[in-house]
Motif scaffolding. Structure first.
Motif, PDB file in Angstrom:
ATOM      1  N   VAL A  50      50.583  79.038  25.899  1.00  0.00           N
ATOM      2  CA  VAL A  50      49.449  78.897  26.823  1.00  0.00           C
ATOM      3  C   VAL A  50      48.435  80.014  26.593  1.00  0.00           C
ATOM      4  O   VAL A  50      47.223  79.772  26.534  1.00  0.00           O
ATOM      5  CB  VAL A  50      49.944  78.890  28.296  1.00  0.00           C
ATOM      6  CG1 VAL A  50      48.772  79.039  29.264  1.00  0.00           C
ATOM      7  CG2 VAL A  50      50.704  77.604  28.596  1.00  0.00           C
ATOM      8  N   ALA A  54      44.847  79.351  25.219  1.00  0.00           N
ATOM      9  CA  ALA A  54      43.699  79.683  26.070  1.00  0.00           C
ATOM     10  C   ALA A  54      42.733  80.609  25.341  1.00  0.00           C
ATOM     11  O   ALA A  54      41.510  80.462  25.454  1.00  0.00           O
ATOM     12  CB  ALA A  54      44.189  80.333  27.360  1.00  0.00           C
ATOM     13  N   VAL A  74      44.217  68.751  28.003  1.00  0.00           N
ATOM     14  CA  VAL A  74      45.033  69.445  29.011  1.00  0.00           C
ATOM     15  C   VAL A  74      45.247  68.527  30.220  1.00  0.00           C
ATOM     16  O   VAL A  74      46.366  68.400  30.746  1.00  0.00           O
ATOM     17  CB  VAL A  74      44.377  70.774  29.435  1.00  0.00           C
ATOM     18  CG1 VAL A  74      45.098  71.376  30.638  1.00  0.00           C
ATOM     19  CG2 VAL A  74      44.388  71.762  28.285  1.00  0.00           C
ATOM     20  N   VAL A  78      48.890  67.192  31.529  1.00  0.00           N
ATOM     21  CA  VAL A  78      49.361  67.462  32.896  1.00  0.00           C
ATOM     22  C   VAL A  78      49.644  66.149  33.638  1.00  0.00           C
ATOM     23  O   VAL A  78      50.646  66.033  34.361  1.00  0.00           O
ATOM     24  CB  VAL A  78      48.328  68.330  33.654  1.00  0.00           C
ATOM     25  CG1 VAL A  78      48.654  68.396  35.144  1.00  0.00           C
ATOM     26  CG2 VAL A  78      48.327  69.735  33.082  1.00  0.00           C
ATOM     27  N   LEU A 162      40.969  79.596  32.091  1.00  0.00           N
ATOM     28  CA  LEU A 162      41.731  78.458  31.581  1.00  0.00           C
ATOM     29  C   LEU A 162      43.211  78.582  31.924  1.00  0.00           C
ATOM     30  O   LEU A 162      43.845  77.610  32.343  1.00  0.00           O
ATOM     31  CB  LEU A 162      41.551  78.348  30.058  1.00  0.00           C
ATOM     32  CG  LEU A 162      40.364  77.517  29.592  1.00  0.00           C
ATOM     33  CD1 LEU A 162      40.084  77.784  28.114  1.00  0.00           C
ATOM     34  CD2 LEU A 162      40.612  76.030  29.800  1.00  0.00           C
ATOM     35  N   TRP A 165      43.683  77.847  35.533  1.00  0.00           N
ATOM     36  CA  TRP A 165      43.513  76.409  35.778  1.00  0.00           C
ATOM     37  C   TRP A 165      44.756  75.623  35.329  1.00  0.00           C
ATOM     38  O   TRP A 165      45.229  74.735  36.041  1.00  0.00           O
ATOM     39  CB  TRP A 165      42.257  75.934  35.033  1.00  0.00           C
ATOM     40  CG  TRP A 165      41.936  74.497  35.185  1.00  0.00           C
ATOM     41  CD1 TRP A 165      41.589  73.849  36.339  1.00  0.00           C
ATOM     42  CD2 TRP A 165      41.911  73.514  34.148  1.00  0.00           C
ATOM     43  NE1 TRP A 165      41.359  72.521  36.065  1.00  0.00           N
ATOM     44  CE2 TRP A 165      41.541  72.297  34.738  1.00  0.00           C
ATOM     45  CE3 TRP A 165      42.150  73.558  32.773  1.00  0.00           C
ATOM     46  CZ2 TRP A 165      41.414  71.121  34.001  1.00  0.00           C
ATOM     47  CZ3 TRP A 165      42.016  72.392  32.039  1.00  0.00           C
ATOM     48  CH2 TRP A 165      41.650  71.194  32.643  1.00  0.00           C
ATOM     49  N   VAL A 166      45.311  75.970  34.178  1.00  0.00           N
ATOM     50  CA  VAL A 166      46.516  75.289  33.674  1.00  0.00           C
ATOM     51  C   VAL A 166      47.698  75.547  34.615  1.00  0.00           C
ATOM     52  O   VAL A 166      48.482  74.634  34.920  1.00  0.00           O
ATOM     53  CB  VAL A 166      46.846  75.754  32.236  1.00  0.00           C
ATOM     54  CG1 VAL A 166      48.221  75.272  31.805  1.00  0.00           C
ATOM     55  CG2 VAL A 166      45.792  75.246  31.269  1.00  0.00           C
ATOM     56  N   GLY A 169      47.356  73.370  37.598  1.00  0.00           N
ATOM     57  CA  GLY A 169      47.669  71.986  37.225  1.00  0.00           C
ATOM     58  C   GLY A 169      49.162  71.750  37.098  1.00  0.00           C
ATOM     59  O   GLY A 169      49.696  70.753  37.594  1.00  0.00           O
ATOM     60  N   LEU A 170      49.865  72.688  36.464  1.00  0.00           N
ATOM     61  CA  LEU A 170      51.320  72.538  36.307  1.00  0.00           C
ATOM     62  C   LEU A 170      52.026  72.644  37.658  1.00  0.00           C
ATOM     63  O   LEU A 170      53.027  71.951  37.888  1.00  0.00           O
ATOM     64  CB  LEU A 170      51.854  73.596  35.330  1.00  0.00           C
ATOM     65  CG  LEU A 170      51.490  73.357  33.861  1.00  0.00           C
ATOM     66  CD1 LEU A 170      52.001  74.495  32.985  1.00  0.00           C
ATOM     67  CD2 LEU A 170      52.075  72.023  33.367  1.00  0.00           C
TER      68      LEU A 170
END
Lengths: 183, 67
Positions: A50, A54, A74, A78, A162, A165-166, A169-170
């Motif tokens: 990640v 990123a 992405v 997700v 980023l 944000w990931v 989302g996860l």
């Protein structure tokens, strides 16, 4: 009084770490330790991927096709993760969730209902002001994305945003699931 | 020196209101906390998909539109 002889002789003391009498070297706890080590290594690989991803994506500014494809990829990963990991593992059905939400807000004390209303009001105000700034298209009215651009306009800031944000989302994909059904 | 415009002042006021309310809701009893909002969102497919839709829109807005 004489002590009676026991049926099995006492086990002789062994050096720590020496194999047991039948030669087994995998003692109790070794398997669990292997699982923990495996999980730590897997977690480190995911975190590393990640961070590297990123940093790479952080070097692609917003108007490029690569940036658009990366963000869409992405989102796709997700969404697929959400479905794959959450199939049959949601705590409530959507219908129950909606009914419970309505009942909870309706039956809650006034203080709680005012709190919910204030959350909704703050969210609506931010969205409304962003839309007004966007349609106004004036230097006097910066949009949220333009303000955030002070951060996402630089590689490190964009990479950091980023990653955040990931992670969100996860969390949305994996948090709150019930355990797998054991039938 | 940073030149502040009208929109900046409104955004600053909104951000202040968010922070104040976050602190108040997190500390005073009987108010809906941010963590409860998160748990509520991920309790069903409908909530999870609503959250993901907002998340995806936020990502597109932040990373793919004019900075």
């Amino acid at each position: 009084m004489h002590q009676r002889a026991t049926a099995t002789p006492p086990e002789p003391a062994r050096r720590p770490g020496a194999p047991d009498p039948i030669g087994a070297r995998i003692g109790p706890g070794r398997g669990a330790r292997a699982v923990v080590v495996g999980a730590v290594v897997a977690g480190a690989v995911v975190v590393g991927a990640v961070v590297v991803g990123a940093w790479w994506a952080g070097g692609r500014p917003w108007p490029t096709t690569t940036a658009h494809v990366t963000v869409l990829a992405v989102i796709g990963v997700v969404v697929v993760t959400t479905v794959a990991a959450g199939w049959g593992r949601q705590r409530w059905t959507s219908r129950t969730w909606i009914r419970a939400t309505v009942r909870r807000v309706r039956d809650a004390p006034v203080r709680y209902r005012l709190g919910v209303a204030l959350w909704a009001l703050l969210a609506a105000a931010a969205v409304a002001w962003d839309l007004a700034s966007f349609t106004g298209a004036s230097h006097q009215l910066p949009t949220f994305s333009r303000l955030a651009g002070d951060l996402t306009g630089h590689r490190a800031g964009r990479a950091l945003a980023l990653v955040a944000w990931v992670v969100v989302g996860l969390a949305l994909a994996l948090a709150g699931r019930k355990g797998p059904d054991r039938r | 020196m940073i030149a502040l415009v009208t929109g900046d002042a409104v955004w600053a006021a909104l951000a202040t209101a968010w922070v104040v309310w976050l602190v108040v809701a997190s500390t005073l009893p009987g108010l809906p906390r941010p963590a409860a909002l998160g748990r509520w969102l991920v309790a069903s497919w409908a909530g999870r998909l609503l959250g993901l839709a907002l998340w995806a829109e936020a990502g597109w807005h932040l990373f793919c539109q004019r900075p």
